[in-house]
Write a protein that holds these residues in place. Structure first.
Motif, short mmCIF file in Angstrom:
data_model
loop_
_atom_site.label_atom_id
_atom_site.label_comp_id
_atom_site.label_asym_id
_atom_site.label_seq_id
_atom_site.Cartn_x
_atom_site.Cartn_y
_atom_site.Cartn_z
N GLY A 99 69.67 -20.42 -69.44
CA GLY A 99 70.44 -21.69 -69.57
C GLY A 99 71.79 -21.32 -69.66
N ILE A 100 72.79 -22.41 -69.53
CA ILE A 100 74.31 -21.98 -69.99
C ILE A 100 74.29 -21.40 -71.22
CG2 ILE A 100 74.57 -24.41 -70.56
CD1 ILE A 100 77.37 -23.96 -69.33
N GLY A 101 75.12 -20.44 -71.52
CA GLY A 101 75.24 -19.69 -72.82
C GLY A 101 74.12 -18.77 -73.30
N SER A 102 73.47 -18.46 -72.62
CA SER A 102 72.08 -17.89 -72.83
C SER A 102 72.33 -16.34 -72.91
CB SER A 102 70.94 -18.17 -71.87
OG SER A 102 71.15 -17.64 -70.70
N GLY A 103 73.32 -16.07 -72.14
CA GLY A 103 73.64 -14.58 -72.09
C GLY A 103 73.22 -13.93 -70.70
N LYS A 104 73.17 -14.79 -69.82
CA LYS A 104 72.77 -14.29 -68.36
C LYS A 104 73.66 -13.61 -67.69
CE LYS A 104 72.63 -17.42 -65.30
NZ LYS A 104 73.58 -17.09 -64.22
N SER A 105 74.99 -14.00 -67.81
CA SER A 105 76.07 -13.00 -67.22
C SER A 105 76.05 -11.62 -68.00
CB SER A 105 77.53 -13.71 -67.35
OG SER A 105 77.33 -15.17 -66.86
N THR A 106 75.90 -11.71 -69.27
CA THR A 106 75.84 -10.51 -69.98
C THR A 106 74.94 -9.66 -69.62
OG1 THR A 106 76.92 -11.93 -71.93
CG2 THR A 106 76.27 -9.77 -72.31
N ARG B 162 77.81 -19.76 -79.31
CA ARG B 162 78.79 -18.59 -78.50
C ARG B 162 79.68 -19.30 -77.24
NH1 ARG B 162 73.44 -15.03 -77.94
NH2 ARG B 162 73.37 -14.07 -79.96
N ARG C 22 83.81 -18.48 -75.30
CA ARG C 22 84.32 -18.89 -74.09
C ARG C 22 85.07 -20.12 -74.22
NH1 ARG C 22 79.20 -18.42 -70.05
NH2 ARG C 22 80.21 -19.81 -69.00
N ASN D 220 67.76 -13.25 -76.80
CA ASN D 220 69.11 -13.00 -76.92
C ASN D 220 69.52 -13.71 -78.27
OD1 ASN D 220 71.42 -11.86 -76.81
ND2 ASN D 220 72.26 -13.47 -75.19
N SER E 274 72.06 -9.31 -81.92
CA SER E 274 73.33 -8.78 -81.53
C SER E 274 73.36 -8.35 -80.12
CB SER E 274 73.46 -7.56 -82.56
OG SER E 274 72.53 -6.55 -82.05
N LEU E 275 74.50 -7.98 -79.71
CA LEU E 275 74.66 -7.24 -78.33
C LEU E 275 73.91 -5.95 -78.20
CD1 LEU E 275 78.38 -8.47 -77.41
CD2 LEU E 275 76.31 -8.97 -76.23
N LEU F 121 70.57 -6.81 -77.47
CA LEU F 121 70.38 -7.26 -76.17
C LEU F 121 70.44 -6.04 -75.34
CD1 LEU F 121 70.43 -9.68 -74.32
CD2 LEU F 121 72.74 -9.54 -74.11
P1 ADP Z 1 75.66 -17.26 -69.56
O1 ADP Z 1 76.10 -16.27 -68.47
O2 ADP Z 1 74.14 -17.41 -69.60
O3 ADP Z 1 76.22 -18.61 -69.67
P2 ADP Z 1 77.34 -15.48 -71.02
O4 ADP Z 1 76.69 -14.16 -70.73
O5 ADP Z 1 78.65 -15.69 -70.65
O6 ADP Z 1 76.18 -16.59 -71.06
O7 ADP Z 1 77.32 -15.52 -72.87
C1 ADP Z 1 77.97 -16.61 -73.47
C2 ADP Z 1 78.94 -16.08 -74.43
O8 ADP Z 1 78.08 -15.45 -75.34
C3 ADP Z 1 79.86 -14.92 -73.94
O9 ADP Z 1 81.00 -15.10 -74.43
C4 ADP Z 1 79.06 -13.54 -74.22
O10 ADP Z 1 80.09 -12.64 -74.34
C5 ADP Z 1 78.44 -14.04 -75.50
N1 ADP Z 1 77.11 -13.19 -75.79
C6 ADP Z 1 76.26 -13.01 -75.08
N2 ADP Z 1 75.17 -12.47 -76.10
C7 ADP Z 1 75.47 -12.25 -77.04
C8 ADP Z 1 75.16 -11.77 -78.19
N3 ADP Z 1 73.84 -11.18 -78.35
N4 ADP Z 1 75.84 -11.54 -79.36
C9 ADP Z 1 77.15 -12.33 -79.34
N5 ADP Z 1 77.75 -12.71 -78.44
C10 ADP Z 1 76.91 -12.90 -77.09
#
Ligand code: ADP
Length: 219
Positions: A9-16, A147, A152, A182, A185-186, A189
């Motif tokens: 989902g949006i904000g899940s951390g997929k791009s990360t 997040r 963002r 997720n 913490s990073l 992750l």
């Molecule tokens: P998506 O692509 O799913 O929309 P993002 O990867 O952009 O999500 O993550 C959303 C925000 O949360 C980004 O700013 C990212 O850096 C941050 N983020 C992702 N995972 C974590 C985490 N485990 N702890 C803290 N911040 C995180």
């Protein structure tokens, strides 16, 4: 080549997660990104769209005026079909080219599929039957919201609406071969991404791909 799908989902951390997989050596195929590139001035889709709809879809700064395009296709099935007819084949072709560049190698290809599961819970899983596995990035929507707002720069109400207007965690997890949690913490992750990387490397390589597996989520 081993091709896996990545969704969340949006904000899940997929791009990360996608970035972390690329750091480990994966090649990322991102249909949304391809759409944006092809729609940039000079791109083939930009040119085809201007040919059809004229200068009125070009903004003052020379880029695509997305609102003008949205106004044209809004409530007009023929124009929408025309748009899809321009965008989808071009994206599928570009995905194919990028995929062919690594075919025959032992590269791990990650296909970014934001809308693998739609808001109504239906999924395109069958369309992605060629994938060796599907990874879902999962997080509590409240954490995703925090997040998106804090990191963002999303407006809270906008983020809330976007989260509400998509598939539920349960619906998304139902299509997963691997779920990444997720909520931590990073660093936490990254450890899970290490596991996913090992898992992916052990998957059987795909047979030569066809043109399926393309995905388009934006105009
Ligand atoms: P998506 O692509 O799913 O929309 P993002 O990867 O952009 O999500 O993550 C959303 C925000 O949360 C980004 O700013 C990212 O850096 C941050 N983020 C992702 N995972 C974590 C985490 N485990 N702890 C803290 N911040 C995180």
């Amino acid at each position: 080549m081993i091709e896996i799908g990545l969704t969340g989902g949006i904000g899940s951390g997929k791009s990360t997660v996608a970035e972390m997989l690329v750091e480990r050596g994966a090649v990322l195929l991102d249909a949304d990104r391809i759409v944006r590139d092809l729609q940039a001035p000079g791109g083939s889709v930009f040119a085809a769209m201007v040919e059809r709809w004229g200068e009125r879809i070009i903004a003052d700064d020379g880029t695509l005026d997305r609102q003008a395009v949205a106004a044209i296709v809004f409530n007009d099935a023929d124009e929408l079909e025309a748009l899809n007819g321009i965008v989808h084949p071009a994206v599928a072709e570009e995905l194919k080219t990028q995929r062919e560049a690594v075919e025959g190698s032992d590269t791990i290809v990650v296909l970014d599929i934001p809308l693998l599961v739609r808001a109504d819970g239906t999924s395109d899983k069958d369309r992605y039957a060629n994938l060796a596995g599907i990874v879902v990035v999962d997080v509590d929507p409240g954490v995703a919201l925090d997040r998106l707002v804090a990191q963002r720069g999303f407006d809270e109400n906008d983020a809330r609406a976007r989260i509400a207007n998509q598939a539920s965690r349960e619906q998304r997890r139902a299509v997963a071969d691997v779920v990444i949690d997720n909520s931590g913490s990073l660093d936490a992750l990254a450890l899970q991404v290490d596991d996913v990387w090992s898992w992916a490397r052990a998957l059987p390589p795909a047979e030569a791909s066809d043109s399926s597996g393309s995905s388009c989520t934006s105009t």
